[in-house]
Motif scaffolding. Structure first.
Motif, mmCIF file in Angstrom:
data_model
loop_
_atom_site.group_PDB
_atom_site.id
_atom_site.type_symbol
_atom_site.label_atom_id
_atom_site.label_comp_id
_atom_site.label_asym_id
_atom_site.label_seq_id
_atom_site.Cartn_x
_atom_site.Cartn_y
_atom_site.Cartn_z
ATOM 1 N N SER A 25 45.901 44.291 42.615
ATOM 2 C CA SER A 25 47.061 43.498 43.019
ATOM 3 C C SER A 25 46.742 42.640 44.234
ATOM 4 C CB SER A 25 48.241 44.430 43.312
ATOM 5 O OG SER A 25 49.356 43.709 43.778
ATOM 6 N N GLY A 26 46.010 43.243 45.202
ATOM 7 C CA GLY A 26 45.630 42.484 46.395
ATOM 8 C C GLY A 26 44.712 41.316 46.055
ATOM 9 N N ALA A 27 43.772 41.576 45.136
ATOM 10 C CA ALA A 27 42.856 40.516 44.735
ATOM 11 C C ALA A 27 43.607 39.388 44.029
ATOM 12 C CB ALA A 27 41.770 41.086 43.820
ATOM 13 N N GLU A 28 44.557 39.775 43.162
ATOM 14 C CA GLU A 28 45.341 38.754 42.459
ATOM 15 C C GLU A 28 46.197 37.956 43.433
ATOM 16 O OE1 GLU A 28 47.521 40.916 39.594
ATOM 17 O OE2 GLU A 28 45.796 41.319 38.279
ATOM 18 N N GLN A 29 46.800 38.654 44.438
ATOM 19 C CA GLN A 29 47.631 37.951 45.418
ATOM 20 C C GLN A 29 46.794 36.990 46.252
ATOM 21 O OE1 GLN A 29 49.829 40.589 47.931
ATOM 22 N NE2 GLN A 29 50.831 38.930 49.077
ATOM 23 N N SER A 30 45.589 37.442 46.657
ATOM 24 C CA SER A 30 44.705 36.578 47.444
ATOM 25 C C SER A 30 44.292 35.354 46.639
ATOM 26 C CB SER A 30 43.473 37.369 47.870
ATOM 27 O OG SER A 30 42.561 36.552 48.563
#
Length: 432
Positions: free
Chosen positions: A389-394
């Motif tokens: 999720s963090g990678a997608e948000q970044s």
């Protein structure tokens, strides 16, 4: 695609499971039939040795099952397919011929019985795991018929009473080793090592315990321990069936069927005890002792395995072979210690009570380990999800920033162009 509705399909599956489960009686009757026939053909001292051999044969069957079947079912990285090896079938045939040819000979029986029981354990395990139900039904009928004829011949005092028993085992082995369409999966070596190690640690307890009973309490008590263990082993049939099915996949239906079979088996054993069937079957060793209390405690010990099998199979399905081996070693040490302490009382009921307490402790230990493993798995899954999720948000933020920069660049260019155009249009050449 099947045209049957889910309910009839589940009913048929439950029916076949119940029939295959009942077929496990044929495996349980072999030790009982052996002890019964031995009580008519051998001396008391020889019966004590044969009683220990029965537990050794069970141990040999467990080891063979661990190597050939369970190691493959526990190898999570493979297709987990199993077949009956031809070399074991051939060894069983040779052992059977040797036992029949030598007649009622204690040495040949003690050598051949472990091989015969190993073939039975592996053959049934393969049939149950791969759902070869029709084949297993025929094999069970052959084993049961051979045991029945052998026991009846033993009652009549016939020297050839072991022959029908052995012929039934060999015939069932031939049926179970018939070709199948699939090939056996190659087990992971690490998994096989751990599975065999924990089976050896656990299975060695009961031959050692019965050897101690033979040494300290005498052959009569050793025969009685083997007889009660064998009789209560009827409850192990649905439990082993459930364990095999759960090693493949979790099934609430198989758990319910197995639990119902355990209750029915306990009721059947108590009725048989009240009718004097076991005294008739096992002879003097049973009739000269108080057996109702030890039998009740032994049944409770076997039934308690229901609570142990479910978390055990769940851990095995997850591939937690190292953890399971450690837990089995701990549980085996507790079991042997409690049963050994109870042996000092000279009471078989106390010995079975020690086994019962150890089984209840095992259930708690396995369930705690299962919950901890499940919790760790959930935490790991949540961490992976959070990282994704963090990678997608970044990535989304970087994409938005790039889009904003691309939008700002044309606007700046257009503003600069407008300024230059206004300057060129001024009569003073662009001076404000």
């Amino acid at each position: 695609m099947s045209l049957e509705s889910p309910a009839p399909m589940r009913l048929r599956r439950a029916t076949m499971s119940a029939i295959t489960l009942l077929g496990g009686v044929s495996l349980a009757v072999i030790p009982a039939a052996t002890v019964s026939i031995a009580s008519r053909l051998f001396t008391t001292a020889e019966q004590g040795v044969i009683a220990v051999t029965v537990t050794v044969a069970t141990f040999a069957g467990q080891l063979a099952f661990a190597v050939i079947v369970e190691s493959r079912l526990s190898s999570a990285g493979t297709e987990r397919r199993v077949v009956f090896p031809l070399w074991l079938a051939a060894a069983s045939v040779v052992a059977g011929v040797a036992v029949i040819a030598t007649g009622p000979n204690v040495v040949s029986l003690c050598i051949g019985l472990p091989v015969l029981v190993a073939a039975l354990e592996v053959g049934r395990g393969v049939s149950v795991a791969e759902r070869l139900d029709r084949r297993e039904i025929w094999a069970s009928i052959l084993v049961g018929a051979g045991a029945l004829v052998g026991v009846l011949a033993g009652f009549a005092g016939q020297d050839w009473a072991l022959a029908p028993l052995v012929v039934g085992i060999v015939a069932a082995t031939v049926v179970r080793c018939l070709p199948v369409e699939h090939r056996a999966s190659r087990p992971e070596r690490r998994v096989m090592g751990w599975v065999v190690a924990d089976t050896a640690i656990t299975g060695a307890v009961y031959p050692l315990l019965n050897s101690m009973i033979l040494a300290f309490l005498g052959p009569n008590e050793a025969v009685l321990f083997a007889a009660i263990s064998t009789v209560s082993g009827l409850l192990a049939i649905p439990l082993n069936f459930m364990r095999l099915r759960l090693l493949k996949e979790h099934s609430g239906l198989d758990i319910v069927v197995s639990a119902g079979a355990v209750v029915a088996a306990i009721a059947a054993l108590l009725v048989a005890e009240q009718l004097g069937l076991f005294g008739f079957l096992f002879g003097e060793a049973w009739t000269t002792s108080a057996t109702l209390l030890p039998l009740l405690v032994a049944c409770a010990w076997r039934a308690a395995s229901l609570a142990t099998t479910i978390p055990f199979a769940a851990l095995r399905r997850r591939g937690e072979v190292r953890l399971v081996t450690g837990l089995r070693a701990l549980v085996s040490a507790i079991t042997f210690a409690l049963a050994g302490l109870a042996l000092a009382t000279g009471s078989l009921a106390a010995v079975f009570a020690g086994l019962l307490v150890a089984e209840l402790i095992s259930a708690v230990v396995y369930e705690a380990a299962r919950r901890r493993a499940a919790a760790a798995e959930r935490v790991a899954a949540e961490q992976v999800a959070a990282e994704q999720s963090g990678a997608e948000q970044s990535a989304a933020e970087q994409s938005a920033a790039k889009a904003g920069a691309d939008a700002a660049a044309p606007a700046g260019t257009e503003a600069a162009g407008s300024a230059r155009h206004a300057r060129d249009e001024r009569p003073d050449g662009g001076t404000p």
